[in-house]
Design an enzyme around this catalytic site. Structure first.
Site, PDB file in Angstrom:
ATOM      1  N   HIS A 197       0.692  -1.313   0.043  1.00  0.00           N
ATOM      2  CA  HIS A 197       0.039   0.092  -0.076  1.00  0.00           C
ATOM      3  C   HIS A 197       0.768   1.436  -0.032  1.00  0.00           C
ATOM      4  O   HIS A 197       0.311   2.407  -0.746  1.00  0.00           O
ATOM      5  CB  HIS A 197      -1.126  -0.034   1.087  1.00  0.00           C
ATOM      6  CG  HIS A 197      -1.834  -1.118   1.261  1.00  0.00           C
ATOM      7  ND1 HIS A 197      -2.300  -1.958   2.363  1.00  0.00           N
ATOM      8  CD2 HIS A 197      -2.127  -1.667   0.083  1.00  0.00           C
ATOM      9  CE1 HIS A 197      -3.132  -2.793   2.043  1.00  0.00           C
ATOM     10  NE2 HIS A 197      -3.195  -2.614   0.573  1.00  0.00           N
ATOM     11  N   ARG A 304      -4.976  -6.890 -16.690  1.00  0.00           N
ATOM     12  CA  ARG A 304      -4.601  -7.917 -15.952  1.00  0.00           C
ATOM     13  C   ARG A 304      -5.566  -8.249 -14.844  1.00  0.00           C
ATOM     14  O   ARG A 304      -5.817  -7.551 -13.923  1.00  0.00           O
ATOM     15  CB  ARG A 304      -3.180  -8.029 -15.319  1.00  0.00           C
ATOM     16  CG  ARG A 304      -1.902  -7.733 -16.105  1.00  0.00           C
ATOM     17  CD  ARG A 304      -0.624  -7.853 -15.299  1.00  0.00           C
ATOM     18  NE  ARG A 304       0.417  -7.820 -16.219  1.00  0.00           N
ATOM     19  CZ  ARG A 304       1.325  -6.742 -16.684  1.00  0.00           C
ATOM     20  NH1 ARG A 304       1.025  -5.526 -16.251  1.00  0.00           N
ATOM     21  NH2 ARG A 304       2.357  -7.097 -17.557  1.00  0.00           N
ATOM     22  N   ARG A 340      -7.890  -9.274 -20.548  1.00  0.00           N
ATOM     23  CA  ARG A 340      -7.192 -10.237 -20.894  1.00  0.00           C
ATOM     24  C   ARG A 340      -7.666 -11.440 -19.839  1.00  0.00           C
ATOM     25  O   ARG A 340      -7.745 -11.109 -18.495  1.00  0.00           O
ATOM     26  CB  ARG A 340      -5.570 -10.087 -20.438  1.00  0.00           C
ATOM     27  CG  ARG A 340      -4.968 -11.390 -20.492  1.00  0.00           C
ATOM     28  CD  ARG A 340      -3.571 -11.408 -20.472  1.00  0.00           C
ATOM     29  NE  ARG A 340      -3.209 -10.965 -18.954  1.00  0.00           N
ATOM     30  CZ  ARG A 340      -1.964 -11.009 -18.382  1.00  0.00           C
ATOM     31  NH1 ARG A 340      -0.703 -10.774 -19.219  1.00  0.00           N
ATOM     32  NH2 ARG A 340      -1.723 -10.916 -17.239  1.00  0.00           N
ATOM     33  N   GLU A 440       2.928 -14.417 -27.219  1.00  0.00           N
ATOM     34  CA  GLU A 440       3.995 -14.367 -26.078  1.00  0.00           C
ATOM     35  C   GLU A 440       4.754 -15.605 -26.063  1.00  0.00           C
ATOM     36  O   GLU A 440       5.578 -15.893 -25.365  1.00  0.00           O
ATOM     37  CB  GLU A 440       3.464 -13.774 -24.902  1.00  0.00           C
ATOM     38  CG  GLU A 440       2.275 -14.599 -24.305  1.00  0.00           C
ATOM     39  CD  GLU A 440       1.658 -13.810 -22.972  1.00  0.00           C
ATOM     40  OE1 GLU A 440       2.392 -13.151 -22.379  1.00  0.00           O
ATOM     41  OE2 GLU A 440       0.441 -14.228 -22.782  1.00  0.00           O
ATOM     42  N   ASN A 463       7.222  -9.591 -22.339  1.00  0.00           N
ATOM     43  CA  ASN A 463       7.809  -9.830 -21.028  1.00  0.00           C
ATOM     44  C   ASN A 463       8.029 -11.553 -21.175  1.00  0.00           C
ATOM     45  O   ASN A 463       9.100 -12.337 -20.714  1.00  0.00           O
ATOM     46  CB  ASN A 463       7.060  -9.559 -19.919  1.00  0.00           C
ATOM     47  CG  ASN A 463       6.670  -8.270 -19.827  1.00  0.00           C
ATOM     48  OD1 ASN A 463       7.555  -7.428 -20.485  1.00  0.00           O
ATOM     49  ND2 ASN A 463       5.611  -7.798 -18.906  1.00  0.00           N
ATOM     50  N   ASP A 464       6.901 -12.066 -21.637  1.00  0.00           N
ATOM     51  CA  ASP A 464       7.093 -13.588 -21.867  1.00  0.00           C
ATOM     52  C   ASP A 464       7.818 -14.154 -23.029  1.00  0.00           C
ATOM     53  O   ASP A 464       8.509 -14.796 -23.292  1.00  0.00           O
ATOM     54  CB  ASP A 464       5.567 -14.382 -21.722  1.00  0.00           C
ATOM     55  CG  ASP A 464       5.154 -14.291 -20.442  1.00  0.00           C
ATOM     56  OD1 ASP A 464       6.012 -15.003 -19.664  1.00  0.00           O
ATOM     57  OD2 ASP A 464       3.988 -14.068 -19.991  1.00  0.00           O
ATOM     58  N   ARG A 474      12.315 -14.852 -16.304  1.00  0.00           N
ATOM     59  CA  ARG A 474      12.155 -13.385 -16.519  1.00  0.00           C
ATOM     60  C   ARG A 474      12.195 -13.025 -14.865  1.00  0.00           C
ATOM     61  O   ARG A 474      12.336 -11.783 -14.860  1.00  0.00           O
ATOM     62  CB  ARG A 474      10.873 -12.880 -16.956  1.00  0.00           C
ATOM     63  CG  ARG A 474       9.549 -13.382 -16.299  1.00  0.00           C
ATOM     64  CD  ARG A 474       8.302 -13.182 -17.204  1.00  0.00           C
ATOM     65  NE  ARG A 474       7.415 -11.970 -16.548  1.00  0.00           N
ATOM     66  CZ  ARG A 474       6.296 -11.918 -16.910  1.00  0.00           C
ATOM     67  NH1 ARG A 474       5.656 -12.685 -17.955  1.00  0.00           N
ATOM     68  NH2 ARG A 474       5.496 -11.057 -16.234  1.00  0.00           N
ATOM     69  N   CYS A 511       2.076  -5.041 -25.305  1.00  0.00           N
ATOM     70  CA  CYS A 511       1.835  -4.762 -23.877  1.00  0.00           C
ATOM     71  C   CYS A 511       2.712  -4.982 -23.112  1.00  0.00           C
ATOM     72  O   CYS A 511       2.443  -4.914 -21.659  1.00  0.00           O
ATOM     73  CB  CYS A 511       0.263  -5.167 -23.582  1.00  0.00           C
ATOM     74  SG  CYS A 511       0.143  -7.097 -23.917  1.00  0.00           S
TER      75      CYS A 511
HETATM   76  C1  PEP Z   1       4.107  -9.974 -21.270  1.00  0.00           C
HETATM   77  O1  PEP Z   1       4.131 -11.112 -21.024  1.00  0.00           O
HETATM   78  O2  PEP Z   1       4.478  -9.074 -21.758  1.00  0.00           O
HETATM   79  C2  PEP Z   1       2.748  -9.495 -20.507  1.00  0.00           C
HETATM   80  C3  PEP Z   1       2.293  -8.382 -21.041  1.00  0.00           C
HETATM   81  O3  PEP Z   1       1.934 -10.370 -19.549  1.00  0.00           O
HETATM   82  P1  PEP Z   1       2.382 -10.471 -18.218  1.00  0.00           P
HETATM   83  O4  PEP Z   1       3.671  -9.602 -17.919  1.00  0.00           O
HETATM   84  O5  PEP Z   1       1.225 -10.275 -17.634  1.00  0.00           O
HETATM   85  O6  PEP Z   1       2.793 -11.801 -18.270  1.00  0.00           O
HETATM   86 MG    MG Z   2       2.600 -12.857 -20.433  1.00  0.00          MG
END
Ligand code: PEP
Ligand code: MG
Length: 578
Positions: A197, A304, A340, A440, A463-464, A474, A511
């Site tokens: 918080h 998310r 999502r 991804e 990210n994935d 990651r 994203c």
């Molecule tokens: C990603 O994988 O880039 C993504 C946006 O989803 P998350 O980070 O929630 O896995």
């Molecule tokens: Mg992802």
């Protein structure tokens, strides 16, 4: 600066962006939740229980003040934090179990410690950042009750001055409000996480902050010069003169840039040669909504949905999800929201009831759409809630972790079933709602032409995608140097995805975090990305980059850039594009 003091650097978790240079104000460690045991006589029990009850009611009063302070400063929504503390105060754990332990012969402080320690230890066993933060809340509350028991009253935080950087084990939301009132320059805590918080409040109040700076209390002294960089998570104690001036200059730049970004708020994210990019915000939890609404974002490009599922022992009901989604979609109008579907697994640890006998789902295991397809009792209520909410705003749906077109079609088929159900029940929904796929997983990236023929849009989750392409976890900092968005393999893959989507006539967005790094904006726009979804705090800087790009000129260089083998040369070329 005192030359006898040696410079020392700590790296914590970036909690709230901004740079601050000031003097350390170390909050006395009075609240270390580790009281001394004292056995009491039977005859003392009644008095001791009363002393404990008085401390509980003092803490309750403190929370009521906190609630009205926060309501005044930030609005009613944020006062929920204090309400949550008050709820815990009336939990049988505190109202029944602690007095029981006192009756067994423990002093009040130690009885409280024994009861709360059991809860804290059980949270420790759950490797989920959410539980870590709730553990911090319990500890914080325990400290508050303890300080009333010990008659210490309010902490010394009221004494801070306007050049202070507060350094503490943990801080409470109330402390954050006090720090803003007293114009503290920033704060650092040893505990806490991104979802604490205090981190959320620090962002709202624009106080630079670093949390999770483990070990700093063992070195810092009151009055030490401290630099904090809330964007990188760096904290420097007793910095050398040159470093201080570098950071002062960086701070000036940050402030000037902030003013510049503010001016861009109502301007379109459009390149110099007129290509309009849709610039939306990522949404992770409800507390972020005010930032998003104020950021100039054109909607939510990645909602998310995990926060409704994490940290509880039951599944959310369709009605709860429907209320939440429709409320957010309404608030975002005239812009849209890409919801999502549930992406549980990997570093997003599910609640206990979803765990199989094989332990938590891994990054390569039963995660996201795989889990949803396997467990319709989890998937269908969420889909129904999303579809029903689509009658109240502009909602698109997106499936995470799609591996191939068959999986995407299987998910779409369930949406069709849900539509039929809603029709039978006479419940309204948007019949033209778009359905997209996250790309991804490398197999989806390689076959993005197939997927693009079936999807209404594509959004790349870098990210994935990077972790799976590069075989780099990651979350593992020991292999972080291999986690490189500018690796030629990634760039080629991105180009392939964009071309597939455009060939099928659909829009393609990004994203993942790569989209919020302005050093890639030129490249991505040149490749042809149509949409970016980034954290609200990054909207300004990405918009600024987009508005400085001559898209057609960059597009002409893409083939040449993708043929560069040397990473250093590649980075230089990328720099030239922005
Ligand atoms: C990603 O994988 O880039 C993504 C946006 O989803 P998350 O980070 O929630 O896995
Ligand atoms: Mg992802």
């Amino acid at each position: 600066m005192d030359n006898l003091q040696k410079q020392k650097i700590f790296t914590g978790i970036p909690a709230s962006v901004g740079i601050a240079v000031g003097r350390a104000f170390v909050v006395a460690d009075e609240g270390e939740f580790c009281p001394v045991r004292r056995d009491i006589e039977k005859s003392e029990t009644k008095k001791e229980v009363q002393r404990y009850k008085d401390a509980l009611s003092e803490t309750n009063k403190e929370m009521s003040h906190l609630k009205s302070d926060i309501t005044k400063t930030l609005g009613k929504d944020y006062a929920r934090l204090a309400e949550a503390y008050q709820q815990i105060l009336s939990d049988p754990l505190l109202t029944r179990d602690v007095p029981n332990r006192i009756a067994e012969g423990l002093n009040a402080e130690y009885a409280l410690y024994v009861v709360l320690d059991r809860v804290i230890k059980s949270f420790d066993m759950i490797p989920d950042p959410y539980f870590k933060d709730r553990k911090n809340d319990i500890e914080d509350l325990g400290n508050k009750i303890l300080s009333h028991l010990l008659g210490r009253g309010k902490r010394q935080l009221s004494e801070i001055s306007d050049d202070s950087i507060v350094i503490a084990k943990t801080l409470s939301p109330n402390d954050t409000v006090t720090m803003q009132e007293k114009h503290a320059r920033g704060f650092v805590t040893e505990g806490g996480g991104k979802t604490s918080h205090i981190s959320i409040l620090a962002q709202t109040l624009e106080i630079p902050a670093v949390v999770g700076a483990i070990g700093i209390l063992g070195f810092v002294k009151n009055g030490d010069i401290v630099v904090i960089d809330g964007g990188s998570g760096r904290v420097i104690l007793n910095p050398e003169e040159e470093l201080i001036s570098n950071y002062r200059a960086a701070r000036e730049k940050f402030i000037v840039a902030g003013r510049e970004f503010e001016k861009l708020k109502d301007l379109p994210a459009q390149t110099l040669d007129g290509k309009r990019i849709e610039l939306a915000a990522n949404f992770d939890n409800l507390q972020e909504l005010p930032f998003i609404l104020n950021s100039g974002a054109e909607g939510i490009g990645l909602f998310r949905t995990e926060y409704h599922y994490i940290g509880r022992n039951d599944l959310p009901l369709e009605e709860e999800l429907f209320e939440s989604y429709s409320n957010i979609a309404e608030k975002m109008l005239p812009y849209g929201v890409i919801i999502r579907t549930l992406d549980i697994g990997g570093d997003k640890i599910p609640d206990p009831m979803l765990r199989s006998g094989k332990g938590c789902p891994t990054f390569l295991g039963l995660r996201a759409i795989r889990l949803c397809l396997k467990f319709p009792h989890i998937f269908r209520p969420q889909l129904r809630a999303i579809m029903r909410a689509s009658a109240f705003g502009k909602i698109k749906i997106m499936f995470p972790m799609i591996s191939d077109v068959q999986e995407f079609l299987a998910a779409k088929k369930i949406v069709e079933d849900v539509k039929n159900e809603l029709d039978k029940e006479g419940l309204p929904y948007d019949r033209n709602m778009e359905i997209g796929a996250m790309v991804e997983v490398p197999s989806a990236a390689m076959t993005s032409d197939f997927i693009s023929r079936e999807a209404d849009f594509i959004s790349v989750g870098t990210n994935d995608l990077i972790q799976y392409m590069m075989a780099v976890d990651r979350t593992d900092e020991t292999v972080a140097s291999l986690y490189d968005p500018s690796h030629p393999a990634i760039l080629r893959m991105l180009k392939n995805i964009v071309e597939s989507a455009h060939k099928a006539g659909i829009s393609v967005g990004m994203c993942g975090e790569m989209a919020s790094d302005p050093s890639y904006t030129g490249l991505l726009v040149g490749m042809g990305f149509d949409e970016f979804s980034v954290p609200a705090s990054a909207i300004g800087k990405i918009k600024k980059s987009i508005r400085a790009i001559e898209r057609a000129a960059v597009a002409r260089k893409i083939t040449e850039i993708l043929s560069i083998e040397n990473p250093e040369q590649l980075k230089k070329e990328l720099k030239r594009l922005t």
